[in-house]
Motif scaffolding. Structure first.
Motif, PDB file in Angstrom:
ATOM      1  N   ASP A 102      32.235  -7.214  64.920  1.00  0.00           N
ATOM      2  CA  ASP A 102      33.209  -6.916  63.866  1.00  0.00           C
ATOM      3  C   ASP A 102      34.283  -5.967  64.364  1.00  0.00           C
ATOM      4  O   ASP A 102      34.818  -5.141  63.640  1.00  0.00           O
ATOM      5  N   ASP A 103      34.635  -6.100  65.655  1.00  0.00           N
ATOM      6  CA  ASP A 103      35.608  -5.209  66.251  1.00  0.00           C
ATOM      7  C   ASP A 103      37.023  -5.637  65.908  1.00  0.00           C
ATOM      8  O   ASP A 103      37.276  -6.759  65.469  1.00  0.00           O
ATOM      9  N   ILE A 104      37.972  -4.721  66.135  1.00  0.00           N
ATOM     10  CA  ILE A 104      39.378  -5.002  65.875  1.00  0.00           C
ATOM     11  C   ILE A 104      39.842  -6.161  66.746  1.00  0.00           C
ATOM     12  O   ILE A 104      39.563  -6.218  67.945  1.00  0.00           O
ATOM     13  N   GLY A 105      40.562  -7.102  66.146  1.00  0.00           N
ATOM     14  CA  GLY A 105      41.065  -8.254  66.870  1.00  0.00           C
ATOM     15  C   GLY A 105      40.215  -9.494  66.720  1.00  0.00           C
ATOM     16  O   GLY A 105      40.627 -10.586  67.126  1.00  0.00           O
ATOM     17  N   ASN A 106      39.034  -9.368  66.138  1.00  0.00           N
ATOM     18  CA  ASN A 106      38.139 -10.512  65.960  1.00  0.00           C
ATOM     19  C   ASN A 106      38.556 -11.294  64.719  1.00  0.00           C
ATOM     20  O   ASN A 106      38.387 -10.836  63.588  1.00  0.00           O
ATOM     21  N   LEU A 107      39.093 -12.473  64.917  1.00  0.00           N
ATOM     22  CA  LEU A 107      39.622 -13.258  63.801  1.00  0.00           C
ATOM     23  C   LEU A 107      38.525 -13.713  62.849  1.00  0.00           C
ATOM     24  O   LEU A 107      38.793 -13.995  61.673  1.00  0.00           O
ATOM     25  N   ASP A 108      37.280 -13.800  63.328  1.00  0.00           N
ATOM     26  CA  ASP A 108      36.186 -14.207  62.443  1.00  0.00           C
ATOM     27  C   ASP A 108      35.927 -13.176  61.354  1.00  0.00           C
ATOM     28  O   ASP A 108      35.359 -13.495  60.305  1.00  0.00           O
ATOM     29  N   THR A 109      36.337 -11.929  61.592  1.00  0.00           N
ATOM     30  CA  THR A 109      36.152 -10.909  60.559  1.00  0.00           C
ATOM     31  C   THR A 109      37.174 -11.039  59.438  1.00  0.00           C
ATOM     32  O   THR A 109      37.029 -10.430  58.385  1.00  0.00           O
ATOM     33  N   ILE A 110      38.204 -11.829  59.664  1.00  0.00           N
ATOM     34  CA  ILE A 110      39.184 -12.092  58.601  1.00  0.00           C
ATOM     35  C   ILE A 110      38.676 -13.195  57.691  1.00  0.00           C
ATOM     36  O   ILE A 110      38.662 -13.073  56.464  1.00  0.00           O
ATOM     37  N   ASP A 111      38.254 -14.298  58.296  1.00  0.00           N
ATOM     38  CA  ASP A 111      37.720 -15.420  57.520  1.00  0.00           C
ATOM     39  C   ASP A 111      36.965 -16.357  58.455  1.00  0.00           C
ATOM     40  O   ASP A 111      37.467 -16.701  59.526  1.00  0.00           O
ATOM     41  N   LYS A 112      35.767 -16.755  58.042  1.00  0.00           N
ATOM     42  CA  LYS A 112      34.949 -17.662  58.848  1.00  0.00           C
ATOM     43  C   LYS A 112      34.954 -19.080  58.317  1.00  0.00           C
ATOM     44  O   LYS A 112      34.620 -20.015  59.047  1.00  0.00           O
ATOM     45  N   GLN A 113      35.324 -19.246  57.044  1.00  0.00           N
ATOM     46  CA  GLN A 113      35.205 -20.562  56.419  1.00  0.00           C
ATOM     47  C   GLN A 113      36.360 -21.496  56.775  1.00  0.00           C
ATOM     48  O   GLN A 113      36.172 -22.658  57.101  1.00  0.00           O
ATOM     49  N   HIS A 114      37.581 -20.979  56.695  1.00  0.00           N
ATOM     50  CA  HIS A 114      38.749 -21.804  56.966  1.00  0.00           C
ATOM     51  C   HIS A 114      39.091 -21.758  58.452  1.00  0.00           C
ATOM     52  O   HIS A 114      39.153 -20.672  59.035  1.00  0.00           O
ATOM     53  N   PRO A 115      39.345 -22.889  59.073  1.00  0.00           N
ATOM     54  CA  PRO A 115      39.890 -22.842  60.442  1.00  0.00           C
ATOM     55  C   PRO A 115      41.212 -22.083  60.442  1.00  0.00           C
ATOM     56  O   PRO A 115      42.047 -22.273  59.556  1.00  0.00           O
ATOM     57  N   MET A 116      41.388 -21.215  61.411  1.00  0.00           N
ATOM     58  CA  MET A 116      42.572 -20.355  61.460  1.00  0.00           C
ATOM     59  C   MET A 116      43.287 -20.528  62.790  1.00  0.00           C
ATOM     60  O   MET A 116      42.658 -20.421  63.850  1.00  0.00           O
ATOM     61  N   LEU A 117      44.565 -20.821  62.724  1.00  0.00           N
ATOM     62  CA  LEU A 117      45.404 -20.986  63.915  1.00  0.00           C
ATOM     63  C   LEU A 117      46.626 -20.096  63.760  1.00  0.00           C
ATOM     64  O   LEU A 117      47.431 -20.275  62.850  1.00  0.00           O
ATOM     65  N   LEU A 118      46.772 -19.119  64.653  1.00  0.00           N
ATOM     66  CA  LEU A 118      47.892 -18.196  64.634  1.00  0.00           C
ATOM     67  C   LEU A 118      48.673 -18.348  65.934  1.00  0.00           C
ATOM     68  O   LEU A 118      48.083 -18.372  67.016  1.00  0.00           O
ATOM     69  N   ILE A 119      50.004 -18.418  65.824  1.00  0.00           N
ATOM     70  CA  ILE A 119      50.869 -18.572  66.992  1.00  0.00           C
ATOM     71  C   ILE A 119      51.582 -17.251  67.256  1.00  0.00           C
ATOM     72  O   ILE A 119      52.095 -16.610  66.337  1.00  0.00           O
ATOM     73  N   SER A 120      51.628 -16.866  68.514  1.00  0.00           N
ATOM     74  CA  SER A 120      52.269 -15.600  68.874  1.00  0.00           C
ATOM     75  C   SER A 120      53.774 -15.675  68.662  1.00  0.00           C
ATOM     76  O   SER A 120      54.371 -16.753  68.640  1.00  0.00           O
ATOM     77  N   ALA A 121      54.394 -14.500  68.560  1.00  0.00           N
ATOM     78  CA  ALA A 121      55.837 -14.429  68.309  1.00  0.00           C
ATOM     79  C   ALA A 121      56.639 -15.042  69.444  1.00  0.00           C
ATOM     80  O   ALA A 121      57.699 -15.635  69.218  1.00  0.00           O
ATOM     81  N   SER A 122      56.147 -14.911  70.671  1.00  0.00           N
ATOM     82  CA  SER A 122      56.864 -15.507  71.795  1.00  0.00           C
ATOM     83  C   SER A 122      56.474 -16.964  72.005  1.00  0.00           C
ATOM     84  O   SER A 122      56.965 -17.610  72.916  1.00  0.00           O
ATOM     85  N   MET A 123      55.580 -17.475  71.152  1.00  0.00           N
ATOM     86  CA  MET A 123      55.259 -18.898  71.036  1.00  0.00           C
ATOM     87  C   MET A 123      54.587 -19.488  72.269  1.00  0.00           C
ATOM     88  O   MET A 123      54.711 -20.671  72.527  1.00  0.00           O
ATOM     89  N   HIS A 124      53.850 -18.689  72.999  1.00  0.00           N
ATOM     90  CA  HIS A 124      53.164 -19.259  74.151  1.00  0.00           C
ATOM     91  C   HIS A 124      51.672 -19.098  74.105  1.00  0.00           C
ATOM     92  O   HIS A 124      50.980 -19.444  75.047  1.00  0.00           O
ATOM     93  N   THR A 125      51.133 -18.585  72.999  1.00  0.00           N
ATOM     94  CA  THR A 125      49.698 -18.392  72.868  1.00  0.00           C
ATOM     95  C   THR A 125      49.265 -18.723  71.452  1.00  0.00           C
ATOM     96  O   THR A 125      49.967 -18.402  70.494  1.00  0.00           O
ATOM     97  N   ALA A 126      48.099 -19.378  71.332  1.00  0.00           N
ATOM     98  CA  ALA A 126      47.504 -19.643  70.025  1.00  0.00           C
ATOM     99  C   ALA A 126      46.181 -18.895  69.936  1.00  0.00           C
ATOM    100  O   ALA A 126      45.397 -18.882  70.889  1.00  0.00           O
ATOM    101  N   TYR A 127      45.947 -18.268  68.783  1.00  0.00           N
ATOM    102  CA  TYR A 127      44.700 -17.547  68.531  1.00  0.00           C
ATOM    103  C   TYR A 127      43.929 -18.295  67.453  1.00  0.00           C
ATOM    104  O   TYR A 127      44.487 -18.645  66.408  1.00  0.00           O
ATOM    105  N   LEU A 128      42.628 -18.533  67.680  1.00  0.00           N
ATOM    106  CA  LEU A 128      41.806 -19.314  66.759  1.00  0.00           C
ATOM    107  C   LEU A 128      40.553 -18.545  66.391  1.00  0.00           C
ATOM    108  O   LEU A 128      39.990 -17.801  67.215  1.00  0.00           O
ATOM    109  N   ASN A 129      40.094 -18.727  65.147  1.00  0.00           N
ATOM    110  CA  ASN A 129      38.765 -18.240  64.815  1.00  0.00           C
ATOM    111  C   ASN A 129      37.753 -19.294  65.250  1.00  0.00           C
ATOM    112  O   ASN A 129      38.113 -20.363  65.766  1.00  0.00           O
ATOM    113  N   THR A 130      36.474 -19.010  65.072  1.00  0.00           N
ATOM    114  CA  THR A 130      35.431 -19.928  65.555  1.00  0.00           C
ATOM    115  C   THR A 130      35.521 -21.274  64.867  1.00  0.00           C
ATOM    116  O   THR A 130      35.350 -22.329  65.502  1.00  0.00           O
ATOM    117  N   ALA A 131      35.811 -21.292  63.560  1.00  0.00           N
ATOM    118  CA  ALA A 131      35.900 -22.556  62.835  1.00  0.00           C
ATOM    119  C   ALA A 131      36.985 -23.451  63.416  1.00  0.00           C
ATOM    120  O   ALA A 131      36.801 -24.659  63.589  1.00  0.00           O
TER     121      ALA A 131
END
Length: 633
Positions: free
Chosen positions: A206-235
């Motif tokens: 449950d550390d800072i930066g862990n997207l699973d601590t935001i939400d585990k149920q919905h698949p989550m896809l976040l794109i960086s501001a410079s648009m070269h990296t995608a961050y995903l939760n486990t779902a």
């Protein structure tokens, strides 16, 4: 290990948009065009332009780049400037030509040539506008005075609470966010070691930066501001692997892998890109509200061009659009370029190609700009990434492949815009240009280097000798300057970042740009950041951004521009860089009547330099036709 955008194998930046690349084929502009009435083009014809004499205010025509000249009156007719000077002289000229005109009092306001954005990304910026905005810059704020500033708070808790406040109602819908910017979140300075930026990941804990601590149920896809990296939760990571076989490294995907993630999004969410016409309308409206009359798209691909063509079939053209054609440097891509022709006035009335775009490296704030020395913070690729490599992925001399690409591109006759952020990428680009020019001057075609972020006395001298012109993403200083100085580059930022005044001292013609959507459209904001060089990313003891400019430190005060220099960079010299100086960028007789009316004079020292971006745009005119009027003017 988590990522803030630095551990990928490819080269991305504001000039590359993986979301657009993945979804652009979903659009069918040809079907839209075919569905319109046969006379639809008639709806998009430009109005003839009014016949007006503007007077009773401050008027800067900027003829021949003269930043000191002020005139009493300006006359326009049929979309063009007729005359400027004393009111009596302008009236006499209009009467001699038999023009029936009306007078418009400026009521003490300031009239300037229309402002120019020389490097933005139009269609690609609009591709993600339906996604949740998770950026540090408050671009969604309805208050025009605030939406070009950093949010009061931008950290992990803000990101977490914002996403949780916007969760989908059903678990099959993905959480989609963009503009995520770890470089503008709090960082840790490590004395005598590598500094630490926040990293995003997924998995146990449950550390800072862990997207699973935001939400585990919905698949989550976040794109960086410079648009070269995608961050995903486990779902989301599991869903992408199940559909494509691509496995996210602890919730992080890079470059080509990002395409797999986007194509795993439910089809109904992919099809939201069909709303792009509405996003384009909002984009152009915002440009007009910011006083922009010419937008230069820095990387136009064929599908983007078709989308814009379909959009303008039945919609008014509130501004002019030029562009650099996207080119990946392959012989096939270079061979498909049309034959070079100088831009004509007729082309400029609609939509014109002025150059060709190449991308050599990535983003400094994304830790992918290619550097001569390693970043001062933790990074999987310590010196960033360079494109067009031969075998060595960290070359210390320009790869033969890169020199070949630049030579082949120069030989097409097209002016080039080459993206180069890191100091080593700039060195390589200068050497490749020099070999390709074979003793000729880049001034002939106005070859450019985009961003040109980290310079030295030596590279400035080479730019001058070769006749190259830089365009600076000045938001690097305003928004990221503090992070660059404290965590990412340390002393290198103070010495080398966006050396605007030094560029002018070397007789270089330079411009200021937004790279929108990396930073917001707003030439007056660019002007302010170049004049003040205030580091807006500094935080107070509570971790909030300091909005009081008196408390914001200056990054390298010797590089501050004067107001006149900065205004010239977003008008007269921007037109020159965009191959448009023969018809816009100043209000010379016979030029397009593209102009902006401001509530205050940005050259007036009574207006605090730290509030130039807040000057109200009262009216914006294109071709003698008013395309925007501020309801509060």
């Amino acid at each position: 290990m988590g990522s803030n955008g630095y551990d990928h194998d490819g080269v991305q930046c504001g000039c590359h948009n993986p979301i657009w690349n993945a979804l652009k084929d979903t659009l069918d502009p040809a079907s839209h065009t075919a569905s319109q009435p046969q006379d639809a083009n008639e709806l998009a014809k430009e109005p003839a332009g009014e016949s007006i004499i503007f007077t009773n205010g401050t008027i800067y025509p900027l003829r021949d780049g003269n930043m000191d000249e002020r005139v009493e009156a300006l006359g326009i007719h049929a979309g063009d400037v007729v005359a400027s000077g004393t009111l009596a002289a302008v009236e006499a000229r209009m009467n001699t030509l038999g023009i029936t005109y009306k007078k418009q009092s400026l009521n003490g306001r300031t009239l300037l040539p229309g402002l120019i954005e020389p490097h933005a990304h139009i269609v690609q910026s609009c591709a993600m506008e339906g996604w949740l905005n998770l950026g540090a810059i408050d671009t969604d704020n309805p208050d025009e005075h605030k939406n070009q500033r950093l949010r009061p708070t931008y950290d992990w808790l803000w990101l977490k609470s914002t996403i949780q406040a916007n969760l989908p109602k059903d678990n099959s819908t993905w959480i989609l966010g963009h503009q995520v910017d770890p470089a503008l979140m709090p960082f840790q300075v490590v004395p005598h070691g590598l500094n630490k930026l926040i990293t995003f990941h997924c998995g146990p804990g449950d550390d800072i930066g862990n997207l699973d601590t935001i939400d585990k149920q919905h698949p989550m896809l976040l794109i960086s501001a410079s648009m070269h990296t995608a961050y995903l939760n486990t779902a989301a990571s599991d869903a992408v692997f199940k559909k494509t076989g691509v496995r996210a490294d602890n919730g992080v995907l890079q470059e080509a892998q990002v395409l797999a993630a986007i194509k795993s999004i439910p089809l109904r969410q992919q099809l939201e890109i069909l709303n792009i016409f509405k996003h384009l309308e909002d984009y152009f409206d915002k440009a007009s509200r910011r006083g922009i009359t010419l937008l230069y798209d820095a990387m136009m691909d064929p599908q983007s061009k078709r989308v814009l063509g379909a959009y303008f079939l039945t919609r008014p053209r509130k501004l002019r659009i030029g562009y650099a054609a996207a080119c990946d440097g392959t012989p096939e891509a270079i061979g498909k370029l049309p034959r070079y022709q100088p831009v004509s006035r007729e082309q400029a009335k609609r939509f014109y190609q002025g150059s060709v775009k190449l991308v050599s490296d990535g983003s400094n704030q994304g830790l992918t700009g290619y550097q001569a020395t390693r970043y001062c913070c933790e990074a999987t690729r310590p010196v960033g990434n360079f494109n067009f490599c031969d075998q060595d992925h960290t070359p210390v001399t320009p790869p033969d492949a890169y020199k070949t690409v630049v030579r082949n591109a120069v030989e097409t006759g097209w002016p080039l815009m080459i993206h180069a952020n890191g100091d080593r990428a700039i060195e390589f680009t200068l050497q490749a240009y020099e070999a390709a020019l074979q003793g000729g001057s880049a001034l002939e075609k106005r070859h450019r280097i985009e961003h040109c972020s980290l310079l030295t006395a030596g590279t400035l001298q080479t730019l001058q000798r070769l006749g190259l012109s830089p365009s600076f993403l000045i938001g690097h200083v305003g928004y990221w300057g503090y992070a660059f100085k404290q965590a990412i580059f340390e002393g290198k930022a103070e010495q080398m970042l966006d050396l605007c005044q030094s560029a002018l001292d070397h007789n270089l013609r330079m411009t200021l740009h937004s790279d929108c959507s990396v930073t917001p459209l707003g030439p007056l904001r660019s002007m302010e950041q170049a004049v003040t060089r205030k580091m807006e990313g500094i935080r107070d003891a509570q971790g909030r951004f300091v909005h009081d400019p008196r408390l914001q430190p200056i990054l390298n005060e010797a590089e501050c521009l004067t107001r006149k220099q900065a205004l010239k960079a977003i008008t007269y010299d921007a037109a020159w860089q965009c191959h448009a100086e023969g018809w816009t960028g100043s209000l010379q007789d016979g030029y397009f009547a593209d102009l902006v009316i401001l509530e205050q004079d940005p050259l007036d020292e009574k207006v605090p330099a730290t509030h130039i971006r807040d000057i109200k745009v009262c009216e914006t005119w294109k071709g003698g036709h008013r395309v925007y009027v501020n309801p509060d003017r």
